[in-house]
Design an enzyme around this catalytic site. Sequence first.
Site, PDB file in Angstrom:
ATOM      1  N   ASP A   1       0.772  -1.197  -0.091  1.00  0.00           N
ATOM      2  CA  ASP A   1      -0.012  -0.002  -0.022  1.00  0.00           C
ATOM      3  C   ASP A   1       0.905   1.266   0.198  1.00  0.00           C
ATOM      4  O   ASP A   1       2.081   1.305   0.419  1.00  0.00           O
ATOM      5  CB  ASP A   1      -0.851   0.078   1.178  1.00  0.00           C
TER       6      ASP A   1
ATOM      7  N   ILE B   1       0.267   8.882   2.225  1.00  0.00           N
ATOM      8  CA  ILE B   1       1.233   9.958   2.753  1.00  0.00           C
ATOM      9  C   ILE B   1       0.755  10.298   4.200  1.00  0.00           C
ATOM     10  O   ILE B   1      -0.247  10.198   4.664  1.00  0.00           O
ATOM     11  CB  ILE B   1       0.561  11.313   1.816  1.00  0.00           C
ATOM     12  N   HIS B   2       1.994  10.586   4.766  1.00  0.00           N
ATOM     13  CA  HIS B   2       1.944  10.601   6.363  1.00  0.00           C
ATOM     14  C   HIS B   2       3.001  11.596   6.750  1.00  0.00           C
ATOM     15  O   HIS B   2       3.740  12.085   6.023  1.00  0.00           O
ATOM     16  CB  HIS B   2       2.418   9.267   6.927  1.00  0.00           C
ATOM     17  N   ARG B   3       2.613  12.350   8.010  1.00  0.00           N
ATOM     18  CA  ARG B   3       3.299  13.406   8.463  1.00  0.00           C
ATOM     19  C   ARG B   3       4.696  12.894   8.823  1.00  0.00           C
ATOM     20  O   ARG B   3       4.748  12.080   9.785  1.00  0.00           O
ATOM     21  CB  ARG B   3       2.716  13.958   9.800  1.00  0.00           C
TER      22      ARG B   3
ATOM     23  N   GLU C   1      -2.919   1.556  -3.870  1.00  0.00           N
ATOM     24  CA  GLU C   1      -3.349   2.573  -4.575  1.00  0.00           C
ATOM     25  C   GLU C   1      -2.442   3.151  -5.925  1.00  0.00           C
ATOM     26  O   GLU C   1      -2.900   3.994  -6.748  1.00  0.00           O
ATOM     27  CB  GLU C   1      -3.471   4.046  -3.456  1.00  0.00           C
TER      28      GLU C   1
ATOM     29  N   GLU D   1      -1.990  22.048   9.760  1.00  0.00           N
ATOM     30  CA  GLU D   1      -2.892  20.916   9.095  1.00  0.00           C
ATOM     31  C   GLU D   1      -3.908  21.570   8.236  1.00  0.00           C
ATOM     32  O   GLU D   1      -4.070  22.630   8.308  1.00  0.00           O
ATOM     33  CB  GLU D   1      -3.314  20.058  10.271  1.00  0.00           C
TER      34      GLU D   1
END
Length: 495
Positions: free
Chosen positions: A168, A171-173, A236, A292
């Site tokens: 998979d 997108i992460h911080r 994805e 954010e």
Amino acid sequence: MYQETDNKVRDLRSALKLLESMPGQLIETDTETDPAAELSGVYRYVGAGGTVKRPTKEGPAMIFNNIKGHPGARVAIGVLASRKRVAALLDCRPEDLGKKLWNCVDHPIPPVLSDEPAPCQQVVHRADEPDFDLQKLVPAPTNTPDDAGPYITLGMCYAKHPDTGASDVTIHRLCIQGKDELSIFFTPGARHIGAMADRAEELGIRLPISISIGVDPAIEIGSCFEPPTTPLGYDELAVAGALRGEPVKLCRCLTVDEKAIANAEYVIEGEVVPGARVREDQNSGTGYAMPEFPGYTGPASSECRLIRVKAVTHRERPIMQTCIGPSEEHVSMAGIPTEASIYGMIEKAMPGRLQNVYCASPGGGKFMAVLQFKKLSPSDEGRQRQAALLAFSAFSELKHIFLVDEDVDCFDMKDVLWAMNTRFQGDADIITIPGVRCHPLDPSNDPTCDPSIRDHGIACKTIFDCTVPYDQKHRFVRACFMEVEPERWLNGQER
């Protein structure tokens, strides 16, 4: 600027070449720019848009060619901070983006492992080298002076489930914490790689992970799909493959058992360490993470996972890609896949009624949706509200839904508010659903704002039904103008 053999967008460089050919869509600067807050401070005025503090505007993408402390590196920002640009990069009309993405989800083209030399591995830095230092190798900006540290905001995190081997991308911080350490924030229950890291921790093993930065915009958009549209086990990258009509090429990482996007500008190879937790602001002590998408600076988390970095690889003279958290870029990446998911779900339930969906900028692409609904017969009265309930049930982050008729442009918030002012009565057309889990980044979703809210992250979801009752349509016909082709009068001037 960039040399390519054709006009096909396949990576960040060909995407920038296309934008360069479009008037007013890309600018560059050779002025030295500090990645610590200054770069984002500049772009706020140039083109950030979204929920960024005013004054801001939607404007061109921008390339910074002279980054302080990073000779030879460049930073691109705002590539997706315009629906017009996204449409050009994905080769469709802006209003058709959601429908095109939905079709691609239904007709995926899985990625393939390539044995060709990977552009992302032209230059290799291994963590066991004495001068290895993430902060020197990766020109990651801070958005504001309050940020916990330098953030990688557009890193395509790629991993596989320890049990099933299913891969998979999300997108992460990601915040640089040391010479070979990154923190990664997983929103509880929200993303697949978080579930993979949880399972690896249960097994007491490290989770190999690659972070590809500066990739084809189709990958960045496709990676933002979420359940139930793309359940656990759905890669994805297959959406990006369908958008391009050919599979995304992957390469083997050099130091961990994982794959990366072969034509990325940068790749960070590492492992999520089981049992380790990191406070994001451990080096800065600001108490904050980064801005954010709702427009506020989020608090630093003390529960971030730790990634031990094993290597950084990149292209020659690489281009770092970044975004401002609350900018129009987030609206594009989060909102357009949500539009696709809502459209597909409602189309299956009641074909032909939902004309389009817009996850509008004021909601950051997540909190708010406008549904353009066409009532085909008297029995369709009320189905518009059912459509809103379907959207709410599937996408927990949605807080407000506006329903409008087919003669209202759902992508024009002025037109939506016109419908609200002429077709809506507050005592009859507001439907509230209190006490429903929503998004923790909305500061109003908290018991301190309303004692009826039982826990942080719970909200009152609201439907604003601005549609005309079917039996009253004859009273709400918009003024009709003569249809003409205006080019005859404009003499080549832009409309």
